[in-house]
Design a protein around this motif. Sequence first.
Motif, PDB file in Angstrom:
ATOM      1  N   ARG A  17       5.512   8.203   7.284  1.00 12.43           N
ATOM      2  CA  ARG A  17       6.797   7.492   7.380  1.00 12.43           C
ATOM      3  C   ARG A  17       6.685   6.258   8.266  1.00 12.43           C
ATOM      4  N   MET A  18       5.902   6.332   9.322  1.00 12.90           N
ATOM      5  CA  MET A  18       5.719   5.148  10.170  1.00 12.90           C
ATOM      6  C   MET A  18       5.047   4.027   9.383  1.00 12.90           C
ATOM      7  N   GLU A  19       4.034   4.366   8.595  1.00 18.97           N
ATOM      8  CA  GLU A  19       3.360   3.348   7.791  1.00 18.97           C
ATOM      9  C   GLU A  19       4.278   2.810   6.695  1.00 18.97           C
ATOM     10  N   GLU A  20       5.148   3.683   6.147  1.00 15.80           N
ATOM     11  CA  GLU A  20       6.057   3.224   5.095  1.00 15.80           C
ATOM     12  C   GLU A  20       7.014   2.150   5.605  1.00 15.80           C
ATOM     13  N   MET A  21       7.437   2.268   6.858  1.00 18.28           N
ATOM     14  CA  MET A  21       8.314   1.232   7.410  1.00 18.28           C
ATOM     15  C   MET A  21       7.595  -0.111   7.476  1.00 18.28           C
ATOM     16  N   LYS A  22       6.314  -0.097   7.823  1.00 17.15           N
ATOM     17  CA  LYS A  22       5.544  -1.343   7.856  1.00 17.15           C
ATOM     18  C   LYS A  22       5.410  -1.935   6.453  1.00 17.15           C
ATOM     19  N   ASN A  30       0.833  -1.197   0.000  1.00 22.88           N
ATOM     20  CA  ASN A  30       0.000   0.000   0.000  1.00 22.88           C
ATOM     21  C   ASN A  30       0.869   1.249   0.000  1.00 22.88           C
ATOM     22  N   ILE A  31       0.292   2.351  -0.482  1.00 18.11           N
ATOM     23  CA  ILE A  31       0.969   3.644  -0.452  1.00 18.11           C
ATOM     24  C   ILE A  31       0.331   4.469   0.663  1.00 18.11           C
ATOM     25  N   PRO A  32       1.024   4.687   1.783  1.00 15.55           N
ATOM     26  CA  PRO A  32       0.433   5.466   2.888  1.00 15.55           C
ATOM     27  C   PRO A  32       0.153   6.906   2.456  1.00 15.55           C
ATOM     28  N   ILE A  33      -1.053   7.377   2.747  1.00 17.18           N
ATOM     29  CA  ILE A  33      -1.481   8.719   2.382  1.00 17.18           C
ATOM     30  C   ILE A  33      -2.134   9.380   3.598  1.00 17.18           C
ATOM     31  N   ARG A  34      -1.846  10.668   3.797  1.00 18.03           N
ATOM     32  CA  ARG A  34      -2.564  11.487   4.780  1.00 18.03           C
ATOM     33  C   ARG A  34      -2.958  12.790   4.088  1.00 18.03           C
ATOM     34  N   THR A  35      -4.077  13.329   4.466  1.00 19.09           N
ATOM     35  CA  THR A  35      -4.578  14.527   3.781  1.00 19.09           C
ATOM     36  C   THR A  35      -4.373  15.809   4.582  1.00 19.09           C
ATOM     37  N   GLU A  36      -3.950  15.698   5.850  1.00 20.95           N
ATOM     38  CA  GLU A  36      -3.839  16.899   6.681  1.00 20.95           C
ATOM     39  C   GLU A  36      -2.727  17.842   6.213  1.00 20.95           C
TER      40      GLU A  36
END
Length: 441
Positions: free
Chosen positions: A310-315, A294-300
């Motif tokens: 970045r935390m999700e990218e490590m997972k 998956n590609i981690p995305i946040r909209t804030e």
Amino acid sequence: MSTAPSLVGPDRHGLFNFWPRHNEAIYRRLETKHAWLEERHRPPGGDGEPDPLEHEMILNIGPQHPATHGVLRCIVKLDGEVMEKCVLDLGYLHRGLEKVAEHKTYQEFMPYTDRMDYLSPYSNNVAWCLAVEKVAGIEVPERAQWIRMIMCELARISSHLLWLGVGLMDAGAVSVFLWAFKYREEIYSIFDEVCGARFTVSHSRIGGVASDLSPTAIAMIRRFVEEFPEELAGWEKIINRNKIWIDRNEGIGVLTAEEAIELGVTGPNLRGSGVDYDIRRFEPYLKYDEVDFNIPIRTEGDSLARYFVRMEEMKESVRIIRQCLERLPEGPIRNDNAKLAYPSKEEVYYAMEGMIHDFLYTDVGVCPPKGAHSYHAIEAPKGELGFYIISDGTGKPWRVRIKAPSFSNLQGLEYMMEGAMIGDMVILIGTVDPVMGEADK
């Protein structure tokens, strides 16, 4: 109101003072940038001179400063504690790598890429190899491609761990710094086993990799991907509920998706603003189109969003490594054409032809067709890292240009710092995660 020092002219002692030329340009930018700020302080009617700002001053932050993560100089114009204007001064680590590349063979330039983003040198190696292989039309064996993917994702985790540890230490949480570096040491031990070096690895070769994964290395990687996710989850339980960390990041350094694109921001900083773009997915290289992630995305678009990305990218990197280990095929690790890749050490040590090929490749190396040119980019830990190469038919590139993500992301930092509090400067620099060896090239 304080003003910039006199640029050229006699000082109060009658001596002629020459201010450095780069400072002249910087102070001129400070005085002319964002004229609307000056307009705000004109008296009613708008015809008079701007009112002097009672608490205004110009402050140098860096280039030697514990918060600048390298030799980065930030010149800010302060009104009280608010950074009204900001100019970034780069180039203190400039070594002319693009010009150096034109005087080295394609393989000789490999160790120089280690010194760009020195927090993820393996990614730099792979980016350079892919660019050369594209312009020269070199095929890479499948096993080598899977090995490159494993090591690149370990490099991504290593880079993000340093960002996490240093970022939280800047905010006062020293414990997380020590936890993060414990697992960075484990990754360095893996690099040492695979590459023979912990830091500047230079493991990739044009046409493949220098050495295969040993059973010991594979066991170390498997152990890491089994243990690390549980540890990361434990950190999140502590950090995500830490009021100081949340308050210092939430709503700080906000970039909308449109602003991030306009400023050239890339990587986690771009995805933290809601832009769903990752080169591994949209322009796949190596074997990324054959693995599921998956590609981690946040909209804030604030510093807290970039932390979560970045935390999700490590997972996701752990997830990719597991798939690579499961699908790692048997076979060669280098192209078998002696004019396109180095021979194995066994050939060099025990066969005259191997030694001749090794000597010729070291002296001349791969020679892409004259006039051939190409650009190839990868999704490095900090964003889009690309190399543009033009060949003149010899064993050395005629021109090389580097698209460095840290350089692009610093354009966003200047924008984010203007209007922020001076106390948020440390968080803002950390959230961009620049490496000056890459930005200055």
